[in-house]
Motif scaffolding. Structure first.
Motif, PDB file in Angstrom:
ATOM      1  N   ILE A 169       0.837  -1.205   0.000  1.00 47.78           N
ATOM      2  CA  ILE A 169       0.000   0.000   0.000  1.00 47.78           C
ATOM      3  C   ILE A 169       0.870   1.251   0.000  1.00 47.78           C
ATOM      4  O   ILE A 169       0.648   2.184  -0.779  1.00 47.78           O
ATOM      5  N   ALA A 170       1.878   1.256   0.864  1.00 47.89           N
ATOM      6  CA  ALA A 170       2.755   2.427   0.958  1.00 47.89           C
ATOM      7  C   ALA A 170       3.476   2.688  -0.355  1.00 47.89           C
ATOM      8  O   ALA A 170       3.564   3.837  -0.812  1.00 47.89           O
ATOM      9  N   SER A 171       4.007   1.616  -0.984  1.00 48.45           N
ATOM     10  CA  SER A 171       4.746   1.810  -2.235  1.00 48.45           C
ATOM     11  C   SER A 171       3.819   2.274  -3.350  1.00 48.45           C
ATOM     12  O   SER A 171       4.199   3.116  -4.179  1.00 48.45           O
ATOM     13  N   THR A 172       2.582   1.759  -3.375  1.00 56.37           N
ATOM     14  CA  THR A 172       1.642   2.169  -4.421  1.00 56.37           C
ATOM     15  C   THR A 172       1.199   3.609  -4.227  1.00 56.37           C
ATOM     16  O   THR A 172       1.158   4.401  -5.179  1.00 56.37           O
ATOM     17  N   LEU A 173       0.866   3.985  -2.990  1.00 58.08           N
ATOM     18  CA  LEU A 173       0.417   5.350  -2.735  1.00 58.08           C
ATOM     19  C   LEU A 173       1.532   6.364  -2.970  1.00 58.08           C
ATOM     20  O   LEU A 173       1.274   7.510  -3.353  1.00 58.08           O
ATOM     21  N   SER A 174       2.776   5.914  -2.735  1.00 61.19           N
ATOM     22  CA  SER A 174       3.892   6.837  -2.998  1.00 61.19           C
ATOM     23  C   SER A 174       4.009   7.137  -4.489  1.00 61.19           C
ATOM     24  O   SER A 174       4.392   8.237  -4.886  1.00 61.19           O
ATOM     25  N   LEU A 175       3.662   6.167  -5.335  1.00 60.87           N
ATOM     26  CA  LEU A 175       3.674   6.396  -6.782  1.00 60.87           C
ATOM     27  C   LEU A 175       2.530   7.305  -7.200  1.00 60.87           C
ATOM     28  O   LEU A 175       2.668   8.160  -8.072  1.00 60.87           O
ATOM     29  N   VAL A 176       1.359   7.083  -6.553  1.00 63.33           N
ATOM     30  CA  VAL A 176       0.201   7.911  -6.881  1.00 63.33           C
ATOM     31  C   VAL A 176       0.432   9.347  -6.436  1.00 63.33           C
ATOM     32  O   VAL A 176       0.014  10.307  -7.097  1.00 63.33           O
ATOM     33  N   GLY A 177       1.104   9.498  -5.291  1.00 62.72           N
ATOM     34  CA  GLY A 177       1.448  10.841  -4.837  1.00 62.72           C
ATOM     35  C   GLY A 177       0.500  11.441  -3.834  1.00 62.72           C
ATOM     36  O   GLY A 177       0.835  12.412  -3.157  1.00 62.72           O
ATOM     37  N   VAL A 178      -0.718  10.885  -3.717  1.00 62.12           N
ATOM     38  CA  VAL A 178      -1.695  11.394  -2.749  1.00 62.12           C
ATOM     39  C   VAL A 178      -2.385  10.198  -2.094  1.00 62.12           C
ATOM     40  O   VAL A 178      -2.386   9.095  -2.639  1.00 62.12           O
ATOM     41  N   THR A 179      -2.974  10.435  -0.948  1.00 59.62           N
ATOM     42  CA  THR A 179      -3.789   9.402  -0.315  1.00 59.62           C
ATOM     43  C   THR A 179      -5.237   9.647  -0.712  1.00 59.62           C
ATOM     44  O   THR A 179      -5.840  10.637  -0.293  1.00 59.62           O
ATOM     45  N   PRO A 180      -5.818   8.780  -1.529  1.00 59.50           N
ATOM     46  CA  PRO A 180      -7.197   8.997  -1.979  1.00 59.50           C
ATOM     47  C   PRO A 180      -8.177   8.764  -0.828  1.00 59.50           C
ATOM     48  O   PRO A 180      -7.842   8.110   0.157  1.00 59.50           O
ATOM     49  N   PRO A 181      -9.390   9.279  -0.954  1.00 56.30           N
ATOM     50  CA  PRO A 181     -10.386   9.075   0.105  1.00 56.30           C
ATOM     51  C   PRO A 181     -10.806   7.617   0.247  1.00 56.30           C
ATOM     52  O   PRO A 181     -11.340   7.218   1.285  1.00 56.30           O
ATOM     53  N   ARG A 182     -10.533   6.812  -0.797  1.00 57.90           N
ATOM     54  CA  ARG A 182     -10.888   5.391  -0.734  1.00 57.90           C
ATOM     55  C   ARG A 182     -10.011   4.611  -1.706  1.00 57.90           C
ATOM     56  O   ARG A 182      -9.762   5.048  -2.815  1.00 57.90           O
ATOM     57  N   PHE A 183      -9.525   3.465  -1.262  1.00 58.33           N
ATOM     58  CA  PHE A 183      -8.841   2.550  -2.168  1.00 58.33           C
ATOM     59  C   PHE A 183      -9.101   1.127  -1.694  1.00 58.33           C
ATOM     60  O   PHE A 183      -9.649   0.903  -0.611  1.00 58.33           O
ATOM     61  N   TYR A 184      -8.717   0.155  -2.514  1.00 55.11           N
ATOM     62  CA  TYR A 184      -9.065  -1.239  -2.260  1.00 55.11           C
ATOM     63  C   TYR A 184      -7.809  -2.113  -2.129  1.00 55.11           C
ATOM     64  O   TYR A 184      -6.783  -1.838  -2.757  1.00 55.11           O
ATOM     65  N   GLY A 185      -7.924  -3.153  -1.339  1.00 51.38           N
ATOM     66  CA  GLY A 185      -6.930  -4.215  -1.307  1.00 51.38           C
ATOM     67  C   GLY A 185      -7.633  -5.512  -1.674  1.00 51.38           C
ATOM     68  O   GLY A 185      -8.630  -5.880  -1.050  1.00 51.38           O
ATOM     69  N   LEU A 186      -7.165  -6.191  -2.707  1.00 51.99           N
ATOM     70  CA  LEU A 186      -7.797  -7.431  -3.171  1.00 51.99           C
ATOM     71  C   LEU A 186      -6.866  -8.595  -2.851  1.00 51.99           C
ATOM     72  O   LEU A 186      -5.733  -8.634  -3.327  1.00 51.99           O
ATOM     73  N   VAL A 187      -7.349  -9.536  -2.054  1.00 49.46           N
ATOM     74  CA  VAL A 187      -6.539 -10.644  -1.570  1.00 49.46           C
ATOM     75  C   VAL A 187      -6.960 -11.920  -2.296  1.00 49.46           C
ATOM     76  O   VAL A 187      -8.116 -12.348  -2.206  1.00 49.46           O
TER      77      VAL A 187
END
Length: 290
Positions: A169-187
């Motif tokens: 999550i941290a590595s993906t959000l760092s690429l996006v650049g912002v913390t969105p109001p909602r995101f998903y984790g699919l296991v």
């Protein structure tokens, strides 16, 4: 009397943790009684009075529960699983497994649904509270994200770990650049390879199109399947997330007589803090059910 009860509770609680660490060893009554310092007769009486289950039955069912997870989450040979958990032959293991789960190990591994009714969670005197799930029906939802495969050891509960989540999550959000109001984790628990001793969990950090500022070249479209889900809620320190997911599978689903169907678990994260510090999780966790 309260002091005596508390002392016995502490001793049995320590014993339960020790048993959990030694399920692959020789858990004879002689060995266990030596560990505790009680006679076999007294130990069995105290254990039954404190847990409601006989000591031998508890060890047997905990071992079988471990084998059930290995059957569903790995491709390890059935004979190897039987030997790993102290059965003297595959035939003996099959008889014990069928008696507990009402199905053979071979059929359990290949069943379309993951029926957890026969699983026995580790019994600790610590609170095992988990709110009753809400049953919801999801419509098909298109998301975008990159799939990652994470090597895990099922025996250590790594398949329920929070660590690979926070890292991805941290590595993906760092690429996006912002913390969105909602995101998903699919296991995705369907990844395995017969030639590898470890199990691999698929984990995808995903976004709805309008919440993703840009797409990386490795982003793929994935659709959350329509169907029924058992929805749980977690708000708290990230270090408690592993225990939370473990309780869903080992306690809540069997207690509610729910059967997991094929599909991915869905985490819906709604960060409270507008940054990439993921020491705190606020999310809904949804398990696909029959």
């Amino acid at each position: 009397m309260k002091e005596i009860h508390s002392l016995r509770e502490n001793i049995i609680n320590e014993l339960l943790f020790w048993i959990e660490e030694n399920l692959e060893s020789n858990l004879s009554l002689d060995n266990i009684s030596k560990k505790v310092g009680y006679s076999k007769w007294h130990l069995q009486r105290v254990f039954k009075s404190m847990t409601g289950t006989s000591l031998g039955e508890y060890c047997r069912r905990r071992r079988l529960s471990k084998t059930a997870l290995l059957l569903r989450l790995t491709k390890k040979d059935i004979y190897e699983i039987a030997m790993q958990y102290g059965f003297d032959s595959q035939q003996t293991f099959t008889r014990a497994f069928r008696q507990n789960f009402k199905i053979t190990p071979y059929a359990y591994r290949r069943a379309e649904y993951f029926d957890m009714q026969g699983l026995l969670p580790p019994y600790y005197f610590e609170a095992q509270t988990l709110a009753k799930p809400t049953i919801v029906t999801l419509e098909p939802t298109s998301l975008f994200g990159e799939q990652n495969l994470v090597k895990c050891a099922v025996e250590n509960g790594e398949c329920f770990s929070h660590e690979f989540r926070t890292q991805l999550i941290a590595s993906t959000l760092s690429l996006v650049g912002v913390t969105p109001p909602r995101f998903y984790g699919l296991v995705d628990y369907s990844h395995y390879n017969e030639s590898e001793p470890h199990y691999k969990v698929g984990y995808r950090v995903a976004f709805e199109r309008d919440l993703l500022p840009f797409f990386t070249k490795n982003c793929e479209k994935v659709v959350i399947e329509q169907g029924k889900y058992a929805r749980f809620t977690y708000t708290g320190d990230v270090t408690g997330f592993k225990a939370f997911v473990s309780k869903i599978y080992l306690i809540a689903l069997p207690k509610e007589h729910l059967i997991r169907r094929r599909g991915v678990d869905v985490e819906i994260h709604t960060p409270i803090f507008n940054d990439i510090d993921l020491d705190y999780f606020n999310c809904q966790y949804l398990v696909p059910i029959e």
